[in-house]
Design an enzyme around this catalytic site. Structure first.
Site, PDB file in Angstrom:
ATOM      1  N   ASP A 133      -5.652 -12.137   5.248  1.00 36.14           N
ATOM      2  CA  ASP A 133      -6.876 -11.564   5.822  1.00 36.14           C
ATOM      3  C   ASP A 133      -7.159 -10.149   5.326  1.00 36.14           C
ATOM      4  OD1 ASP A 133      -4.448 -11.153   7.320  1.00 36.14           O
ATOM      5  OD2 ASP A 133      -5.665 -10.013   8.732  1.00 36.14           O
ATOM      6  N   ARG A 176       2.213 -16.111   5.767  1.00 34.29           N
ATOM      7  CA  ARG A 176       1.866 -15.093   4.766  1.00 34.29           C
ATOM      8  C   ARG A 176       0.334 -14.973   4.751  1.00 34.29           C
ATOM      9  NH1 ARG A 176       6.111 -14.478   0.946  1.00 34.29           N
ATOM     10  NH2 ARG A 176       5.166 -12.515   0.391  1.00 34.29           N
ATOM     11  N   PRO A 177      -0.249 -14.372   5.803  1.00 33.16           N
ATOM     12  CA  PRO A 177      -1.717 -14.307   5.879  1.00 33.16           C
ATOM     13  C   PRO A 177      -2.309 -13.501   4.727  1.00 33.16           C
ATOM     14  CG  PRO A 177      -0.716 -12.894   7.532  1.00 33.16           C
ATOM     15  CD  PRO A 177       0.399 -13.690   6.916  1.00 33.16           C
ATOM     16  N   ARG A 225      14.022 -16.686  -9.646  1.00 32.04           N
ATOM     17  CA  ARG A 225      12.598 -16.275  -9.583  1.00 32.04           C
ATOM     18  C   ARG A 225      12.491 -14.763  -9.712  1.00 32.04           C
ATOM     19  NH1 ARG A 225       9.253 -17.338  -4.675  1.00 32.04           N
ATOM     20  NH2 ARG A 225       7.971 -15.951  -5.901  1.00 32.04           N
ATOM     21  N   LYS A 236      10.227  -6.543 -10.550  1.00 29.63           N
ATOM     22  CA  LYS A 236       9.396  -7.759 -10.435  1.00 29.63           C
ATOM     23  C   LYS A 236       8.076  -7.407  -9.765  1.00 29.63           C
ATOM     24  CE  LYS A 236      10.100 -10.818  -6.930  1.00 29.63           C
ATOM     25  NZ  LYS A 236       8.927 -11.201  -6.107  1.00 29.63           N
ATOM     26  N   ASN A 237       8.144  -6.627  -8.684  1.00 28.99           N
ATOM     27  CA  ASN A 237       6.935  -6.405  -7.877  1.00 28.99           C
ATOM     28  C   ASN A 237       6.025  -5.320  -8.435  1.00 28.99           C
ATOM     29  OD1 ASN A 237       7.774  -8.510  -6.340  1.00 28.99           O
ATOM     30  ND2 ASN A 237       8.586  -7.275  -4.672  1.00 28.99           N
ATOM     31  N   ASP A 268      12.801  -6.500   1.890  1.00 32.70           N
ATOM     32  CA  ASP A 268      13.413  -7.262   0.796  1.00 32.70           C
ATOM     33  C   ASP A 268      14.904  -7.013   0.664  1.00 32.70           C
ATOM     34  OD1 ASP A 268      10.585  -7.238  -1.522  1.00 32.70           O
ATOM     35  OD2 ASP A 268      11.016  -8.351   0.312  1.00 32.70           O
ATOM     36  N   ILE A 318       8.278  -6.764   9.930  1.00 31.06           N
ATOM     37  CA  ILE A 318       7.354  -7.120   8.841  1.00 31.06           C
ATOM     38  C   ILE A 318       7.325  -8.629   8.665  1.00 31.06           C
ATOM     39  CG2 ILE A 318       6.905  -6.925   6.360  1.00 31.06           C
ATOM     40  CD1 ILE A 318       7.997  -4.088   6.471  1.00 31.06           C
ATOM     41  N   ARG A 339       3.258 -15.701  -5.149  1.00 29.32           N
ATOM     42  CA  ARG A 339       2.293 -15.003  -4.279  1.00 29.32           C
ATOM     43  C   ARG A 339       1.490 -14.006  -5.096  1.00 29.32           C
ATOM     44  NH1 ARG A 339       0.578 -14.395   1.082  1.00 29.32           N
ATOM     45  NH2 ARG A 339       0.040 -12.267   1.592  1.00 29.32           N
ATOM     46  N   CYS A 353       7.606 -16.761  -1.473  1.00 34.35           N
ATOM     47  CA  CYS A 353       8.787 -17.098  -0.677  1.00 34.35           C
ATOM     48  C   CYS A 353       8.338 -17.641   0.687  1.00 34.35           C
ATOM     49  CB  CYS A 353       9.643 -15.851  -0.467  1.00 34.35           C
ATOM     50  SG  CYS A 353      10.353 -15.284  -2.009  1.00 34.35           S
TER      51      CYS A 353
HETATM   52  C1  EPZ Z   1       5.016  -7.997  -1.132  1.00 36.07           C
HETATM   53  O1  EPZ Z   1       4.557  -9.168  -0.471  1.00 36.07           O
HETATM   54  C2  EPZ Z   1       6.236  -8.423  -1.920  1.00 36.07           C
HETATM   55  N1  EPZ Z   1       5.855  -9.424  -2.910  1.00 36.07           N
HETATM   56  C3  EPZ Z   1       7.305  -8.983  -0.985  1.00 36.07           C
HETATM   57  O2  EPZ Z   1       8.463  -9.226  -1.782  1.00 36.07           O
HETATM   58  C4  EPZ Z   1       7.658  -7.939   0.062  1.00 36.07           C
HETATM   59  O3  EPZ Z   1       8.551  -8.527   0.991  1.00 36.07           O
HETATM   60  C5  EPZ Z   1       6.391  -7.462   0.784  1.00 36.07           C
HETATM   61  O4  EPZ Z   1       5.421  -6.995  -0.172  1.00 36.07           O
HETATM   62  C6  EPZ Z   1       6.681  -6.315   1.758  1.00 36.07           C
HETATM   63  O5  EPZ Z   1       7.221  -5.238   1.066  1.00 36.07           O
HETATM   64  C7  EPZ Z   1       5.325  -9.000  -4.080  1.00 36.07           C
HETATM   65  O6  EPZ Z   1       5.166  -7.814  -4.308  1.00 36.07           O
HETATM   66  C8  EPZ Z   1       4.955 -10.067  -5.080  1.00 36.07           C
HETATM   67  P1  EPZ Z   1       2.593  -7.461   2.517  1.00 36.07           P
HETATM   68  P2  EPZ Z   1       3.124  -9.131   0.290  1.00 36.07           P
HETATM   69  O7  EPZ Z   1       1.183  -7.819   2.299  1.00 36.07           O
HETATM   70  O8  EPZ Z   1       2.193  -8.266  -0.474  1.00 36.07           O
HETATM   71  C9  EPZ Z   1       1.150  -8.840   6.784  1.00 36.07           C
HETATM   72  C10 EPZ Z   1      10.134 -10.462  -2.830  1.00 36.07           C
HETATM   73  O9  EPZ Z   1      11.180 -11.001  -2.425  1.00 36.07           O
HETATM   74  N2  EPZ Z   1      -0.107  -9.194   6.103  1.00 36.07           N
HETATM   75  O10 EPZ Z   1       3.029  -6.053   2.287  1.00 36.07           O
HETATM   76  O11 EPZ Z   1       2.744 -10.518   0.581  1.00 36.07           O
HETATM   77  C11 EPZ Z   1       2.317  -9.726   6.388  1.00 36.07           C
HETATM   78  O12 EPZ Z   1       2.356 -10.905   7.163  1.00 36.07           O
HETATM   79  C12 EPZ Z   1       8.870 -10.582  -2.007  1.00 36.07           C
HETATM   80  O13 EPZ Z   1      10.033  -9.790  -3.883  1.00 36.07           O
HETATM   81  C13 EPZ Z   1      -1.208  -9.557   6.866  1.00 36.07           C
HETATM   82  O14 EPZ Z   1      -1.144  -9.605   8.089  1.00 36.07           O
HETATM   83  O15 EPZ Z   1       3.524  -8.405   1.650  1.00 36.07           O
HETATM   84  C14 EPZ Z   1       3.492  -8.837   6.656  1.00 36.07           C
HETATM   85  O16 EPZ Z   1       3.799  -8.875   8.039  1.00 36.07           O
HETATM   86  C15 EPZ Z   1       9.093 -11.358  -0.735  1.00 36.07           C
HETATM   87  N3  EPZ Z   1      -2.367  -9.860   6.231  1.00 36.07           N
HETATM   88  C16 EPZ Z   1       2.982  -7.448   6.321  1.00 36.07           C
HETATM   89  O17 EPZ Z   1       1.545  -7.542   6.362  1.00 36.07           O
HETATM   90  C17 EPZ Z   1      -2.487  -9.797   4.865  1.00 36.07           C
HETATM   91  O18 EPZ Z   1      -3.593 -10.045   4.343  1.00 36.07           O
HETATM   92  C18 EPZ Z   1       3.389  -6.939   4.951  1.00 36.07           C
HETATM   93  O19 EPZ Z   1       3.009  -7.912   3.990  1.00 36.07           O
HETATM   94  C19 EPZ Z   1      -1.353  -9.425   4.116  1.00 36.07           C
HETATM   95  C20 EPZ Z   1      -0.180  -9.123   4.742  1.00 36.07           C
END
Ligand code: EPZ
Length: 419
Positions: free
Chosen positions: A125, A122-123, A396, A22-23, A304, A326, A93, A117
């Site tokens: 920035d 889910r920032p 999903r 999916k990802n 995940d 995370i 997302r 989710c």
């Molecule tokens: C991706 O989400 C995945 N989604 C998530 O899978 C997965 O849990 C996550 O990566 C971590 O591996 C998809 O690929 C569609 P991140 P993403 O940006 O990109 C912080 C599932 O079930 N952060 O790697 O949103 C954030 O809060 C889903 O398949 C910021 O601070 O995750 C977190 O603590 C759920 N600022 C950390 O980074 C930002 O701009 C990692 O988030 C972005 C993220």
């Protein structure tokens, strides 16, 4: 709304084919906006997030043609920068990737706030910082985010690892003027699958060292046919299901190398694991040992799989501790597990699981996709009947879930109605 009903206490045995990731599928599908000619994507999972992504792309003028099971032809030649339909972009997302993909070729896009989710903040920035570093005008408002301009190569260090922000940076850099160097970038197999897809279409991307990505912009990409990599999280989920229910299962069309960094953790808990070229076998007959683990970006333990592992550890002999720095608030499902008899205390992003539980059937509700898998794991081992409402949240991201479990010997069925 659909409800999954499970009669627990049956071992699992047989084979399950691991479908496309999916990802990886989501960034690859959205990257079609970078192309000026058709691309064909294969091994797409039959999940609602993929359907939502295709609907969103067609709302932007991409011609989507289904050419087979799990295979689509995308023709972006008449795509146009537009305001996304909030009903569509709010469904997942991954719609955030439109910011990077649209800026690469279309030049602008207004995106309502994305979905995804709901397990805490889910920032975005990091996404906005890297796009701004590439010279794009990024504006945030109550309605969402808009991006404008032509991306230019830049040097950018991610202060913390973000899968999504790494994807957006790569998408914006592929057609940019000049060289982009990213450090502190995500290394998940699904990010590297996006890189492999784009390189097969003529993008100039190198990964000189773990966490570093160098992209030299090219004038255009050429059409390709590409097969999405297997889903590491799906494979890990079925592996944990088997460890919980007991029995012996072979995962086909898997990419065992994706899971290699965490297989020792599972064997340490009592799993017997065999690694083939594109298969993984798992068996568990004896007792389960407790675990202590903290989630981390790849190659660390994936967040995940955190809900599924926490549910499994309820069955282990002794106390387990699972932390998720995370997503520290990704434990909403624990209250559901407690209905089945689990003893888990959660504080400050850490779950302390007492273990030795004899789980019983319970009426539960899936808060999100991976939490739904955790509740399913508990139901597979609980004595008696369990129901899991909001099965749509599981759909999903999990293709043919109920059929796959039934083919492994589980007593499962889906019914309409329920919460
Ligand atoms: C991706 O989400 C995945 N989604 C998530 O899978 C997965 O849990 C996550 O990566 C971590 O591996 C998809 O690929 C569609 P991140 P993403 O940006 O990109 C912080 C599932 O079930 N952060 O790697 O949103 C954030 O809060 C889903 O398949 C910021 O601070 O995750 C977190 O603590 C759920 N600022 C950390 O980074 C930002 O701009 C990692 O988030 C972005 C993220």
């Amino acid at each position: 709304m659909k409800t999954l009903t499970v009669i627990g206490g049956r071992e699992l045995s047989g084979e399950v084919r691991i479908r496309g990731s999916k990802n990886a599928a989501l960034p690859i599908l959205f990257s079609s906006l970078l192309f000026s000619e058709p691309v064909e994507i294969e091994n797409l999972p039959a999940i609602t997030d993929v359907g939502a992504a295709l609907a969103l792309l067609s709302s932007l003028g991409v011609r989507v043609t289904e050419t087979g099971r799990g295979r689509v032809l995308l023709d972006p030649s008449s795509a146009r920068p537009d305001v996304c339909d909030p009903a569509l972009s709010g469904a997942l997302r991954g719609s955030l990737y439109l910011l990077g993909a649209a800026s690469g070729r279309l030049g602008e896009l207004s995106l309502p706030h994305p979905g995804g989710c709901n397990f805490g903040a889910r920032p975005i920035d990091l996404h906005l910082d890297v796009l701004r570093a590439m010279g794009l005008t990024v504006t945030e408002s109550g309605q969402g985010v808009s991006v404008k301009g032509r991306p230019k190569g830049a040097l950018f260090h991610f202060p913390s690892v973000s899968v999504g922000a790494t994807v957006n940076a790569i998408l914006a850099a592929v057609l940019a003027e000049g060289r982009t160097v990213l450090t502190g970038a995500a290394r998940e197999p699904h990010v590297l699958d996006l890189v492999a897809f784009l390189r097969s279409a003529g993008a100039r991307i190198a990964v000189p060292s773990p966490g570093a990505v160098v992209i030299d912009g090219v004038p255009r990409l050429h059409g390709v046919t590409y097969r999405v990599c297997p889903d590491m999280i799906e494979a890990g989920t079925y592996l944990l299901f088997t460890m919980a229910a007991g029995g012996s299962v072979t995962l086909r069309s898997a990419a065992p190398e994706q899971l290699l960094p965490i297989l020792p953790l599972f064997s340490g808990m009592g799993a017997r694991i065999g690694v083939g070229v594109d298969s993984l076998s798992v068996a568990r007959t004896g007792r389960l040992r407790p675990v202590r683990v903290e989630t981390a970006p790849y190659p660390g333990f994936p967040t995940d799989l955190q809900p599924q592992l926490t549910a499994l550890s309820c069955l282990a002999d002794g106390e387990s501790v699972i932390s998720d720095p995370i997503f520290p608030t990704r434990f909403g499902y624990v209250s559901e597990l407690k209905k089945a008899g689990a003893t888990i205390e959660v504080a400050n992003g850490r779950a302390v699981v007492s273990g030795g539980a004899r789980l019983t059937g319970a009426k539960m509700t899936a808060p999100d996709l991976r939490a739904g898998a955790a509740l399913t794991l508990a139901a597979l081992t609980g004595e008696g009947e369990s129901t899991i409402a909001r099965y749509d949240r599981i759909e999903r991201g999990s293709a043919d879930y109920c059929d796959a479990l039934r083919s492994l010997g589980a007593s499962v069925r889906i019914s309409d109605g329920g919460a």
